[in-house]
Every structure is written in C-alpha cells, then in structure tokens.
Design a protein around this motif. Structure first.
Motif, PDB file in Angstrom:
ATOM      1  N   SER A 143       6.393 -59.655  -8.376  1.00 36.90           N
ATOM      2  CA  SER A 143       7.656 -59.859  -9.103  1.00 36.90           C
ATOM      3  C   SER A 143       8.818 -59.258  -8.317  1.00 36.90           C
ATOM      4  N   GLN A 144       8.548 -58.176  -7.599  1.00 41.43           N
ATOM      5  CA  GLN A 144       9.603 -57.578  -6.774  1.00 41.43           C
ATOM      6  C   GLN A 144       9.914 -58.475  -5.574  1.00 41.43           C
TER       7      GLN A 144
ATOM      8  N   SER B 125      19.164 -54.188 -18.315  1.00 39.93           N
ATOM      9  CA  SER B 125      20.102 -54.787 -17.365  1.00 39.93           C
ATOM     10  C   SER B 125      19.720 -56.232 -17.141  1.00 39.93           C
TER      11      SER B 125
ATOM     12  N   VAL C 169      13.816 -62.165  -3.045  1.00 39.11           N
ATOM     13  CA  VAL C 169      14.248 -63.495  -2.604  1.00 39.11           C
ATOM     14  C   VAL C 169      15.465 -63.944  -3.426  1.00 39.11           C
TER      15      VAL C 169
ATOM     16  N   VAL D 259      10.533 -68.827  -6.052  1.00 39.38           N
ATOM     17  CA  VAL D 259      11.890 -68.405  -6.431  1.00 39.38           C
ATOM     18  C   VAL D 259      12.919 -69.105  -5.533  1.00 39.38           C
TER      19      VAL D 259
ATOM     20  N   PHE E 119       2.413 -65.297 -11.943  1.00 37.30           N
ATOM     21  CA  PHE E 119       1.601 -64.777 -13.047  1.00 37.30           C
ATOM     22  C   PHE E 119       2.224 -63.533 -13.684  1.00 37.30           C
ATOM     23  N   ASP E 120       2.517 -63.656 -14.957  1.00 35.27           N
ATOM     24  CA  ASP E 120       3.002 -62.553 -15.798  1.00 35.27           C
ATOM     25  C   ASP E 120       4.460 -62.173 -15.585  1.00 35.27           C
ATOM     26  N   PHE E 121       5.189 -62.886 -14.696  1.00 35.05           N
ATOM     27  CA  PHE E 121       6.594 -62.493 -14.534  1.00 35.05           C
ATOM     28  C   PHE E 121       7.557 -63.674 -14.376  1.00 35.05           C
TER      29      PHE E 121
ATOM     30  N   SER F  23      20.573 -59.714 -14.722  1.00 36.19           N
ATOM     31  CA  SER F  23      21.229 -60.258 -13.536  1.00 36.19           C
ATOM     32  C   SER F  23      21.198 -61.767 -13.651  1.00 36.19           C
TER      33      SER F  23
ATOM     34  N   GLY G 233       9.649 -61.715  -5.563  1.00 30.78           N
ATOM     35  CA  GLY G 233      10.471 -62.788  -6.129  1.00 30.78           C
ATOM     36  C   GLY G 233      11.900 -62.325  -6.364  1.00 30.78           C
ATOM     37  N   SER G 234      12.040 -61.106  -6.856  1.00 27.90           N
ATOM     38  CA  SER G 234      13.378 -60.544  -7.110  1.00 27.90           C
ATOM     39  C   SER G 234      14.151 -60.387  -5.805  1.00 27.90           C
TER      40      SER G 234
ATOM     41  N   LEU H 158      12.894 -64.703 -14.373  1.00 29.96           N
ATOM     42  CA  LEU H 158      11.971 -63.771 -13.719  1.00 29.96           C
ATOM     43  C   LEU H 158      12.097 -62.414 -14.408  1.00 29.96           C
ATOM     44  N   ILE H 159      10.959 -61.851 -14.811  1.00 30.77           N
ATOM     45  CA  ILE H 159      10.968 -60.513 -15.410  1.00 30.77           C
ATOM     46  C   ILE H 159      10.726 -59.517 -14.289  1.00 30.77           C
ATOM     47  N   ARG H 160      11.754 -58.769 -13.927  1.00 30.02           N
ATOM     48  CA  ARG H 160      11.608 -57.825 -12.817  1.00 30.02           C
ATOM     49  C   ARG H 160      10.921 -56.538 -13.287  1.00 30.02           C
ATOM     50  N   SER H 161      11.286 -56.053 -14.450  1.00 25.67           N
ATOM     51  CA  SER H 161      10.608 -54.853 -14.956  1.00 25.67           C
ATOM     52  C   SER H 161      10.772 -54.782 -16.468  1.00 25.67           C
TER      53      SER H 161
ATOM     54  N   ASP I  89      14.420 -55.680 -17.309  1.00 30.56           N
ATOM     55  CA  ASP I  89      15.337 -56.174 -16.272  1.00 30.56           C
ATOM     56  C   ASP I  89      14.937 -57.618 -15.979  1.00 30.56           C
TER      57      ASP I  89
ATOM     58  N   GLN J 193      21.195 -64.984  -3.923  1.00 32.91           N
ATOM     59  CA  GLN J 193      22.334 -64.832  -4.832  1.00 32.91           C
ATOM     60  C   GLN J 193      23.348 -63.813  -4.311  1.00 32.91           C
TER      61      GLN J 193
ATOM     62  N   ILE K  28      15.958 -61.553 -14.512  1.00 32.59           N
ATOM     63  CA  ILE K  28      16.823 -62.317 -13.605  1.00 32.59           C
ATOM     64  C   ILE K  28      16.769 -63.785 -14.007  1.00 32.59           C
ATOM     65  N   GLN K  29      17.921 -64.362 -14.264  1.00 31.33           N
ATOM     66  CA  GLN K  29      17.972 -65.808 -14.512  1.00 31.33           C
ATOM     67  C   GLN K  29      18.061 -66.516 -13.175  1.00 31.33           C
ATOM     68  N   LEU K  30      17.195 -67.485 -12.976  1.00 34.64           N
ATOM     69  CA  LEU K  30      17.168 -68.232 -11.713  1.00 34.64           C
ATOM     70  C   LEU K  30      17.760 -69.615 -11.997  1.00 34.64           C
TER      71      LEU K  30
ATOM     72  N   ILE L  22       0.844 -57.705  -9.543  1.00 33.63           N
ATOM     73  CA  ILE L  22       1.865 -58.363 -10.375  1.00 33.63           C
ATOM     74  C   ILE L  22       3.228 -57.724 -10.131  1.00 33.63           C
ATOM     75  N   TRP L  23       3.234 -56.398 -10.109  1.00 33.15           N
ATOM     76  CA  TRP L  23       4.499 -55.685  -9.884  1.00 33.15           C
ATOM     77  C   TRP L  23       5.110 -56.098  -8.539  1.00 33.15           C
TER      78      TRP L  23
END
Lengths: 378, 378
Positions: free
Chosen positions: B268-269, A13, B274, A274, A76-78, A15, B271-272, A214-217, A222, B279, A224-226, B264-265
């Motif tokens: 990233s969540q 997916s 926000v 973000v 870091f990493d996402f 977004s 950030g998602s 942003l890599i959500r998962s 998943d 959006q 997200i383009q910011l 990290i998880w």
C-alpha cells in the motif's frame, strides 16, 4: 457564542487535501439556525467547548451507495473502486415511535439472501454505521428508523455490507445537514465493517467516496483518492456465479508468510495498478489486475471454474480479470460496453462449463460519485 | 532494398507507449546514407532480412549519466529515480588501434575508490554495456576505446555501476546515430548490472531514462515512466557517510519470507508512493519513502547512525528519509533547496554523533533527462 468541536475521533488525513475542519465549520454556519447547543461531557472538555446537536432538516431521506470491487488483484486489502448502477438503498425516517437518540430497522428487502440479515441495529451493517454517525453528530433528541433495500446479495464479493453501511451513514448525515466529511463517514462505515467482515476500508471507502480509493493507513486513517481520467471509458464486467464464498473461509486460505520474490512482484504490480489508474492506461490496469501471485492463486481454486473464467475473459479481449473482493464474483475490465457484454457471455459459459455453476453477467462503468442522497421530504 | 530488422531481444513494452519500432525506422531513414549492409547469420533469418551495420557519425563523443536513488523505501527492487548534477562521464573514441568490433578501456579516473575498477571491458560496467550496444547495433567494422570518469564512488548506494553502464550505452548508441530506443539501452545496461550487482534495472533504467521509473516486469522488460509534475519543486538531500556498505552484504541481511501484514503495508505504501509521484504530492512522497517495514529495518542497523540520521532529517523538516539503494547514503526529500541544506547539516551531524562517521551532504533536484550526449567531434 458556542464553539463547536469535533468528536474525539482518530486523526484523519485525506489526499488530495481537503480541510475537513473548515468544511465542518462551513456546514455549521450554513445550518446554524437549525442547531441547538447542549453541554455534553463537559468534564473532559475545555470549559469553552460545547457539543452542538444538529436538528433534522427532513422528515425522511433516501440514499444510495454503489457496489464496490475491492482488492483489484495486487491491491489486496488496500485498493478498491465503486461501480455504477448497482448497490443498496436506505430510506431513513424521523420516527416518533423510536426512543430519542436511538435507531430501529423497520424492514429489509431486496435481492437474494437479504432475509438472513438481522433487524437488530447493533448487528446490522446499516444499523451500526447509522448509530456511529448519530454518535458523531451527537443526535440525542430524535429517534430514527431505517428501511433497507438490498440491491446486492450477501457474500457476493461486491461490497454488500459496505454498501448498506455507506448508504446508512450518508442518509443520517444528510438528514442532519451533511455536517460530517466523507472521511468521517468512512470511519463510521469502518466501524460497521469491523463488526461484520473485518477492519478493512477497501470497500466502504470507495462506496462512500466513489472512484478508485487507496487506503494508506488506518492509524491515523489516511485515504488517497486516485482520479481516473474523466475522458477515458472504463467498464467492469461483473460475473456472479450461484455460489456463496464466505469471507472468513476465503481469508483462512491465505498464507501468513510471503516469499520475498512474490512480495516484490506484487508490490510492483500494485504500483503499476496505481499508475495505470492515474494515467488512464486501461491495458496497464488490466495487466496489473491479472498479475496477483499471492491471494488469487489461493482463492481461485475455491471458486469452481474461476481459472477457466479468467482465461475466457482474457481470450475474449478483456484487458485483465481477477476475483472481486473475496469472491465469488469475477471482475474483468474493458473499454467498450458491447465488448464487455461479449466478454461476460464467455465468462458465464466458462463458469457453467468448468465450474458447473450458473452465473449472471453485468457490465458497469466506474461510479465516480459514491454514496449519495437520492431524495428528501421536509 | 535492404529491410532492417531488430536484433533478437526479448519483447519490450514501454508505458507511456512509444512505438520504438517506428522510432527505429525513423533513425534509420535519417542516417541511411551512412549505413552499409551485410548479411549476418542469415541462416536463422528470413531470406529477405539483412543485418545493417551503422557507421560512426563521429570520431569521438562524450556522454553523461546521472546518479540514481533506487528502492525509495517501499519500492524495493522496482522503483528508482535520477538526481541531477552528479554522475559518471564516458568519452568514447573511434580507435584504429582497437580490433574492429572490439572495445578497450583506455583509462578510468575520478572520485574515491574508482581505482578498484577493472580495465578489462568484460569486467567493467561501462565495458559490458558498451559491448552489448555494439552487438545490438551490429558494429563490426570499427574498434572503440572508452575513457571513464567516475563522479560517483563505488558502493555508495547512488547507482555508481548503473551510471557508468548508462553513460557507455548512450555513448555507443549516439556514436552510431542514436538508432536504439531507450528501452533497448536499458537492456544493455541491465546486462551490465546483472554481471556486477544483480539483475535489477531500478538504477540503470532511471539512469538512462531520467525521472522516476517503475520496473513492472523483466520478462518481457516492461517499464513505466512516472512523470513528476513539471511545475513542482523536489529536492533530494543525499548524505554519504565515509563507510562502504557492499551490495552483497546488504542483500544477505534481507528476509526470504515476509509476514502477510507487512506485505500488505509495504504494497500500500508502494502504491501511495506512485500516486504521490504522479500527483506531485511531496508530503505523500516523503511519508511513503519513510514507511518501509521490510528492507530498511534490516539494513539500517548495518549503517552506523542511520536511525538517528533519519530522525534528524524528519526533525529538520524533511518530508521523508530512507536508505538510498543498498546504502550507505541516506536520502531525504524536501521542497526547498535551502531547507535541504539545513536538513543535510543535521543529517551529517547525526552520522558523526551516533555513527562516528564523517559524512558529506549534497542537495540535488530530480534529473528528468537521464543519460545524454554532452559533446561530439566529427
């Protein structure tokens, strides 16, 4: 009529939402006169479903993928973003000397240490990504050869392997009519990154998609383009010292456990980062970029002079500064190109003075496009 | 001419930027006929600088501050938002029976367990915040009394103490012409929160400012307002079980160390989350809300039935669900009020079935205003 189906990828997916299935169908209908059908692995597919193999639209294509800055401090990493004007080029040819359905790497050239790269496509970032895209498309009737032109040195922290993978993935996709969506290309790039530098999409996703990502998962993938506001100016000062910082070593130094207070701090900075990107708040972006309390404090001491370089950047008026990816490149942000050059000078001086390292600076803006077709020959 | 100066607070920055100094000056010039000057602690101030004490514009004011949902899953300790239609009221009177410069609490009434609250202003959230604002303003010539009407039960996870503090802070400020900025009122509210439930502004900042708020740092206080798009509908389903979950106990259960992968998880969540707020992506907001791997897994087992309540919410079509603040209220999000009521019913059933707890559900939209003056008498 044959019904087209996608390969059995993980669900994806994206977004803001793009219906990549309808996109896929759109591409199919555009180029359907060039498609041919064959039944691939029908035993595991519904009887109505046939695999359609696209034919090449061109005899040769040339693609480009930009450098990327991953991590961005607390991301870091996402989190990652693409920077314009530097990156890798791939020239892809339909090659009758290559076995149908296979790919070869004819030559590799370019900056610095690119001679270290394997020409075995199974061990080369561009090769792995190209094979992955060929498999996704079901290419079996033609053989392809790649010529890789490296604009990014290996181990620079600018997403060198991701740029090769992204350029190759886009080249193969465009050769066959651009059937796959960006997210599918990211999966192909990710397959390459997993073999070369770890299962992380924070370089390859922005290399393919452009802008901030942003890599959500990962399961499902998943992304997200910011969108950084079009009307805002953003410049990255990239200072690359003459020092190789291997990704593995830079990973080994990271803690396995984080104090709760540091976690809260870094998470809030990630959220701020973000927000700053989406609101076009450069000051906020710089502040967040500089604020990492978890990764940068461990990695900076492994890059001679990095602490002084950061201070020099901030002292010269940069909004923020951190390590690009796993280093050793330092990245600072500013809103003015000339100011960026001045900041870069101070950072180069600091690398020399405090780290005894020669370094080069370049000022780049945000690449909002990502990997792209440069030219094609029918 | 007297020159006005601010009190010696910590430096403050607010994004998007509001120049609160010019705001301050604007307020001063509007009400300057009502001001009087006196020299306060001049030994530590430049000789030209005089402290100006405002006089009350009203004999009585009534204010309201909304309930708030803090944490929002991965936004633990730095994200919160305000919800409309429920909250606390403060009626503030100029009281000749109260010593000038002092405040008293005349009465406290309202829902649930509000009888537990101290009427000693030094131990009452509203009292502490009111005293802080009086000190900021330099109020020394009049005494004030507070009547507190609690719309929020204590220990509900809906920012009960923050709502009292926010309502009181705004009441005192408005009584004297609204001289202080929102960020200064947050500092006053933070002083109150620090004494009652910990040095966290993730309830009191949204209670004062409305909408979604991210606390970037405390020293200096740096707050980012996250504007949820006006054209989007967002409903919170708040389900409050008959169960008291003391904030301290809910804090004690938290780990002091976090695995890097969880960090990290969760980052990233965050950030998602926000990105989703800015959006207006409700699906993304819900997904991020539900995704906390650090705090919710520790706290949910302390709230009987919470796991089942979350599943019931998602099963009934909520975009996401988590614990509100430190609980025990569960919060789910949706885009439709009627759907919200249906989701609430299922959540109430689940609390009863799996937790043996009676619960009540309410559906609320985002409060975009924050603490406000309701009425005033000259």
């Amino acid at each position: 009529m044959a019904i087209c189906n996608q390969s059995q990828f993980k669900p994806i997916s994206i977004s803001p939402k793009t219906n990549h299935l309808s996109n896929f169908n759109l591409q199919i209908s555009r180029s359907q006169t060039l498609l041919k059908c064959h039944n691939n692995n029908t035993s595991s597919l519904p009887t109505k479903t046939l695999k359609i193999e696209p034919l090449p639209l061109f005899t040769s294509v040339r693609s480009f993928a930009p450098a990327t800055v991953a991590n961005l401090g607390p991301g870091f990493d996402f989190l990652g973003c693409a920077v314009d004007g530097i990156g890798d080029y791939v020239t892809l040819n339909v090659d009758p000397e290559v076995q149908p359905g296979q790919i070869s790497i004819s030559d590799i050239n370019g900056v610095g240490n690119s001679g270290k790269l394997s020409k075995n496509p199974l061990w080369n970032c561009a090769g792995i990504a190209a094979i992955s895209v060929m498999r996704m498309l079901g290419v079996q009737s033609v053989g392809l050869s790649i010529s890789l032109e490296k604009g990014l040195p290996l181990g620079s922290g600018l997403g060198s392997s991701a740029a090769s993978a992204a350029a190759a993935a886009v080249a193969v996709n465009e050769m066959f009519g651009g059937v796959l969506s960006e997210s599918e290309l990211v999966l192909a790039g990710l397959e390459s990154e997993a073999k070369v530098s770890g299962y992380h999409a924070d370089n390859v996703a922005p290399a393919i998609m452009g802008g901030f990502v942003l890599i959500r998962s990962y399961d499902p993938l998943d992304i997200i383009q910011l969108r950084f506001p079009m009307e805002k100016e953003l410049f990255f000062v990239l200072v690359n010292p003459d020092f190789e910082a291997p990704t593995k070593k830079m990973r080994a130094v990271l803690p396995s456990e984080i104090a709760m207070s540091d976690h809260i701090w870094n998470s809030s900075q990630a959220g701020s980062l973000v927000a700053a990107v989406l609101q076009g708040d450069l000051r906020g972006l710089g502040k967040a970029l500089s604020s990492d309390r978890i990764v940068e404090p461990k990695r900076a001491p492994l890059i001679p002079g990095m602490g002084a370089v950061k201070n020099a950047a901030i002292g010269a008026g940069a909004f923020g500064c951190t390590i690009s990816g796993a280093g050793p490149t330092a990245v600072a942000v500013t809103d003015n190109e000339q100011k960026g050059r001045d900041i870069g000078e101070k950072m180069v001086e600091a690398f020399w003075r405090e780290g005894n390292l020669k370094a080069t600076a370049t000022v780049r803006s945000l690449d909002r496009v990502g990997a792209r077709l440069i030219s094609s020959n029918s």
